[in-house]
Design a protein around this motif. Structure first.
Motif, PDB file in Angstrom:
ATOM      1  N   ARG A 120      37.047  40.620  42.451  1.00 50.20           N
ATOM      2  CA  ARG A 120      37.891  39.940  43.437  1.00 50.20           C
ATOM      3  C   ARG A 120      38.958  39.124  42.727  1.00 50.20           C
ATOM      4  O   ARG A 120      38.697  38.535  41.679  1.00 50.20           O
ATOM      5  N   ASN A 121      40.145  39.079  43.319  1.00 47.44           N
ATOM      6  CA  ASN A 121      41.228  38.288  42.733  1.00 47.44           C
ATOM      7  C   ASN A 121      40.903  36.801  42.807  1.00 47.44           C
ATOM      8  O   ASN A 121      41.049  36.075  41.830  1.00 47.44           O
ATOM      9  N   ARG A 122      40.448  36.361  43.965  1.00 44.75           N
ATOM     10  CA  ARG A 122      40.096  34.959  44.108  1.00 44.75           C
ATOM     11  C   ARG A 122      38.793  34.684  43.361  1.00 44.75           C
ATOM     12  O   ARG A 122      37.788  35.350  43.550  1.00 44.75           O
ATOM     13  N   GLY A 123      38.804  33.707  42.508  1.00 47.82           N
ATOM     14  CA  GLY A 123      37.617  33.358  41.745  1.00 47.82           C
ATOM     15  C   GLY A 123      37.478  34.133  40.457  1.00 47.82           C
ATOM     16  O   GLY A 123      36.518  33.919  39.707  1.00 47.82           O
ATOM     17  N   PHE A 124      38.420  35.042  40.166  1.00 49.22           N
ATOM     18  CA  PHE A 124      38.333  35.814  38.932  1.00 49.22           C
ATOM     19  C   PHE A 124      38.510  34.893  37.730  1.00 49.22           C
ATOM     20  O   PHE A 124      39.356  34.002  37.726  1.00 49.22           O
ATOM     21  N   ASN A 125      37.710  35.103  36.724  1.00 53.71           N
ATOM     22  CA  ASN A 125      37.889  34.358  35.484  1.00 53.71           C
ATOM     23  C   ASN A 125      37.581  35.260  34.299  1.00 53.71           C
ATOM     24  O   ASN A 125      36.799  36.196  34.406  1.00 53.71           O
TER      25      ASN A 125
END
Length: 230
Positions: A120-125
């Protein structure tokens, strides 16, 4: 049975043919909204949670609660109240309230990169940098290492040339400026051909915090759905 794409991703391992089917189906759905519908419809909240899959993995775009219709030759509009989901909003919509078909194209590009990577783009690290998923995809693309972006769970089902082309397409869709992004008509042509693609320009590498700061600087009020990463 109709299920959310996110639920399917958590319950089964989708091979590449199924993922490609999903990408193609979303393309056809957006093309209808942007071009073939009596009124041009901008969804404004295209995201993984709003993609429903039937038993054949055919996708359906859902939740038109904040969609807007354009008539005649209208192609874009501006709002002082941004509504949407962080991680999928185009930079011009998040910071200036400007939305158009190219805003949906940006969201589509995010979906393509999520489908290919399984992330997922959101929360990617990532341990090597602070970029979001789009920045990570761009970095690998520029280093000719896009194969490292592919979800390993697809295993031998992966058709490498097709997957790499999909990553390239996703990066074309998330370019910083709307005029640089392809239309959904062009996206459909790209998916159905094998011709050379233009080199994508740099996407926005903003993280959610920067996006919210941009909204406050521009005076735009935001109604934003916050989602936790898987």
């Amino acid at each position: 049975m109709i299920k959310k794409w996110t639920d399917q991703m958590q319950s089964v391992v989708l091979d590449w043919p199924k993922r490609f089917l999903i990408i193609n189906g979303i393309t056809r759905g957006l093309l209808y909204l942007h071009q073939d519908s009596r009124l041009r419809i901008i969804h404004r909240d295209l995201k993984a949670e709003n993609i429903l899959l039937d038993n054949e993995m055919s996708p359906k775009i859902s939740d038109f609660g904040i969609a807007r219709c354009f008539g005649g030759n209208e192609t874009e509009a501006n709002t002082t109240r941004v509504a949407g989901t962080l991680g999928y909003m185009s930079p011009e919509y998040a910071s200036e309230g400007l939305y158009s078909t190219k805003s949906d194209v940006f969201s589509f590009g995010v979906l393509v990169l999520e489908i290919v990577s399984g992330k997922r783009n959101r929360g990617f690290n990532h341990p090597d940098h602070d970029l979001n998923l789009l920045g990570h995809a761009w970095t690998l693309f520029m280093a000719d290492r896009s194969s490292e972006f592919i979800d390993a769970s697809m295993g031998n089902s992966c058709i490498l040339s097709e997957v790499l082309r999909s990553i390239h397409l996703g990066l074309l869709c998330v370019q910083r400026f709307p005029d640089d992004r392809p239309s959904m008509h062009s996206v459909a042509l790209i998916l159905g051909s094998e011709g050379a693609l233009p080199r994508p320009k740099e996407p926005c590498f903003f993280i959610d915090r920067n996006m919210m700061q941009a909204n406050s600087f521009s005076g735009t009020q935001s109604t934003i759905t916050l989602l936790e990463a898987r």
